[in-house]
Design an enzyme around this catalytic site. Structure first.
Site, short mmCIF file in Angstrom:
data_model
loop_
_atom_site.label_atom_id
_atom_site.label_comp_id
_atom_site.label_asym_id
_atom_site.label_seq_id
_atom_site.Cartn_x
_atom_site.Cartn_y
_atom_site.Cartn_z
N HIS A 1 26.82 -13.86 -24.17
CA HIS A 1 27.59 -14.67 -23.24
C HIS A 1 28.99 -14.10 -23.02
O HIS A 1 29.60 -14.31 -21.96
CB HIS A 1 27.70 -16.12 -23.74
CG HIS A 1 27.99 -17.11 -22.67
ND1 HIS A 1 27.13 -17.35 -21.61
CD2 HIS A 1 29.06 -17.92 -22.46
CE1 HIS A 1 27.64 -18.27 -20.81
NE2 HIS A 1 28.82 -18.62 -21.29
N ARG B 1 24.13 -15.66 -16.93
CA ARG B 1 23.88 -16.28 -18.23
C ARG B 1 22.62 -15.63 -18.80
O ARG B 1 21.74 -15.18 -18.05
CB ARG B 1 23.66 -17.78 -18.10
CG ARG B 1 24.84 -18.54 -17.48
CD ARG B 1 24.50 -20.01 -17.32
NE ARG B 1 25.62 -20.78 -16.75
CZ ARG B 1 25.81 -21.01 -15.46
NH1 ARG B 1 24.93 -20.52 -14.56
NH2 ARG B 1 26.83 -21.71 -15.03
N HIS C 1 29.80 -21.55 -10.98
CA HIS C 1 30.53 -22.71 -11.49
C HIS C 1 30.60 -23.80 -10.43
O HIS C 1 30.93 -23.53 -9.28
CB HIS C 1 31.97 -22.33 -11.90
CG HIS C 1 32.04 -21.54 -13.17
ND1 HIS C 1 33.13 -20.78 -13.53
CD2 HIS C 1 31.14 -21.40 -14.19
CE1 HIS C 1 32.91 -20.22 -14.69
NE2 HIS C 1 31.71 -20.58 -15.12
N ARG D 1 29.27 -12.07 -19.92
CA ARG D 1 29.53 -12.85 -18.70
C ARG D 1 31.03 -13.13 -18.59
O ARG D 1 31.60 -13.02 -17.50
CB ARG D 1 28.71 -14.14 -18.76
CG ARG D 1 29.00 -15.15 -17.65
CD ARG D 1 28.00 -16.31 -17.79
NE ARG D 1 28.42 -17.53 -17.15
CZ ARG D 1 28.19 -17.84 -15.88
NH1 ARG D 1 27.58 -16.97 -15.09
NH2 ARG D 1 28.58 -19.00 -15.38
N LYS E 1 22.35 -23.42 -13.36
CA LYS E 1 22.31 -24.79 -13.87
C LYS E 1 22.12 -25.77 -12.72
O LYS E 1 22.66 -25.60 -11.64
CB LYS E 1 23.61 -25.11 -14.61
CG LYS E 1 23.75 -24.39 -15.94
CD LYS E 1 25.01 -24.83 -16.67
CE LYS E 1 25.10 -24.18 -18.05
NZ LYS E 1 26.32 -24.63 -18.78
N TYR F 1 39.76 -18.33 -16.83
CA TYR F 1 39.90 -16.88 -16.91
C TYR F 1 41.30 -16.41 -16.54
O TYR F 1 41.68 -15.28 -16.88
CB TYR F 1 38.84 -16.21 -16.03
CG TYR F 1 37.45 -16.45 -16.55
CD1 TYR F 1 36.96 -15.76 -17.65
CD2 TYR F 1 36.62 -17.42 -15.97
CE1 TYR F 1 35.69 -16.00 -18.15
CE2 TYR F 1 35.36 -17.67 -16.47
CZ TYR F 1 34.90 -16.95 -17.55
OH TYR F 1 33.65 -17.21 -18.06
#
Length: 315
Positions: A260, A169, A286, A263, A192, A295
Site C-alpha cells: 500500500h 490498491r 478517492h 500507492r 471501493k 499527501y
C-alpha cells in the site's frame, strides 16, 4: 418514514433478527458493499449488540434500541476503550451503529436521536508513509532478483510496477482478469463502492506486465485471474505482502514499506512533480478531496527537509 432509495424489501420488521437481515440485504443489494466490508460491518454490529446484552442484562430487542440514552452509547465507547480498540476502529464501529439506526429509522422501525448526539473519538490525521523515488526504484529491482522462479519474479515486478505506476490498491490489482489484458494506454479499475475510474498506464508498467504474461506457465480464459499464484490460482494479497517484506529486509527499508505504501508513493511523487491535487484524487479513486489532501503534508515535510539541508542559513 420513507424507505431508503431503491429498497424493495417490504415486509414488516418485527424483531431484531429481521431488522439485521434487512440491513444486511440492503448493504449487499443497494449499497453494493464488498464481502470484506460486509464482514467488517457485521462484526462491528455484533460487538455492539453483545455489549447491549451485557449492559442491559438481557438480549436486546427493537424496543430496547429505541429506548437507549446517550449514557448507554457512551458506555459502549468506554467498553471499547477498556478493551484496547484503536480510535480508528472505534470511529468506524460507531459509524456502523449509526448507519444501522439510520436504516431502521428510514424503514419506520424505530427512532433514536441519542446515537447521533454522541461524539466519536478524535482521530489524529495520519500522514501516508511513502517511499523515496530511489527506494521505489530499488524495490522494483529487488522484486526481480528475490523470487525463486523467473516467471514469479516477473509477476512480482509487474504487480509492484502497477501499484507504484498506477496508484492501485493491492485488491484492485489482484482483481484484474485475463480479459483486462493486453493492457492499453489506460486501464478501467473498479474501486471501493464499485466505482469505476480510468488509470493511465505507463509504457514501463505495460512492458512489465507483458513480460510476466509471456513467462507465465498458465494460460487461461478471459474470466481467469491475471495475477496468479504458484499453483495457478488467483494471487492472494498475503503472498504479495510476503514478497514485499522480503524486499524490505533485503533493502533495509522501514516496516511501513508495504504494497500500500507504493500507492502512497505514487501520489506523493506525482504531487512533488507538480501534479494537480484534483487529478490525483481522480487517479486514486478517492471520494473526497480531503483524503487526497493528506499527501500535501507529505510533500510539505519533504520540502522542509530539503530546505533545512540546502539553505545556507540552516547549516
Amino acid at each position: 418514514m420513507a424507505e431508503p432509495s431503491g429498497l424493495t424489501h417490504t415486509e414488516t420488521i418485527t424483531d431484531l433478527a429481521g431488522a439485521t437481515d434487512a440491513w444486511r440485504q440492503w448493504l449487499t443489494s443497494e449499497k453494493r458493499a464488498s464481502a470484506h466490508t460486509l464482514s467488517a460491518y457485521e462484526r462491528d454490529l455484533e460487538q455492539f449488540l453483545d455489549f447491549l446484552q451485557d449492559h442491559l442484562g438481557t438480549a436486546p430487542g427493537i424496543s430496547d434500541l429505541a429506548a437507549l440514552k446517550p449514557a448507554d452509547f457512551r458506555g459502549y465507547l468506554a467498553r471499547r476503550v477498556s478493551k484496547g480498540f484503536a480510535k480508528t476502529s472505534t470511529a468506524r464501529a460507531l459509524s456502523v451503529v449509526r448507519g444501522y439506526f439510520r436504516f431502521l429509522e428510514r424503514r419506520g422501525v424505530l427512532s433514536n436521536a441519542a446515537v447521533f448526539s454522541i461524539r466519536g473519538p478524535r482521530i489524529p490525521v495520519s500522514v501516508p508513509k511513502a517511499l523515496t523515488v530511489t527506494e521505489a526504484a530499488e524495490t522494483l529491482d529487488a522484486m526481480g532478483d528475490l523470487a525463486s522462479e523467473p516467471w514469479i519474479a516477473a509477476r512480482d515486478v509487474a504487480l509492484v510496477s502497477l501499484l507504484y505506476g498506477g496508484g492501485l490498491r493491492i485488491g484492485e490489482a489482484l482483481a484484474l482478469n485475463r480479459s483486462d489484458y493486453p493492457i492499453g494506454d489506460t486501464l478501467s479499475i473498479t474501486g471501493k463502492g464499485n466505482k469505476q475510474r480510468i488509470v493511465p498506464i505507463l509504457p514501463a508498467v505495460r512492458a512489465a506486465i507483458d513480460d510476466y504474461v509471456a513467462r507465465c506457465p498458465y494460460r487461461g480464459s478471459p474470466d481467469d485471474p491475471l495475477f496468479l499464484g504458484a499453483r495457478g490460482k488467483r494471487l492472494q494479497a498475503g503472498v504479495a505482502q510476503r514478497a514485499m517484506r522480503l524486499a524490505r529486509g533485503w533493502l533495509d527499508l522501514p516496516e511501513t514499506a508495504t504494497p500500500h505504501a507504493l500507492r502512497h508513493s505514487f501520489a506523493t511523487h506525482l504531487l512533488a512533480g507538480g501534479g494537480d491535487l484534483r487529478a490525483i484524487q481522480e487517479l486514486l479513486g478517492h471520494a473526497s478531496l480531503t483524503t487526497t489532501q493528506r499527501y500535501t503534508s507529505v510533500d510539505a515535510e519533504r520540502l522542509m527537509d530539503v530546505h533545512s539541508r540546502a539553505h545556507p542559513r540552516d547549516r
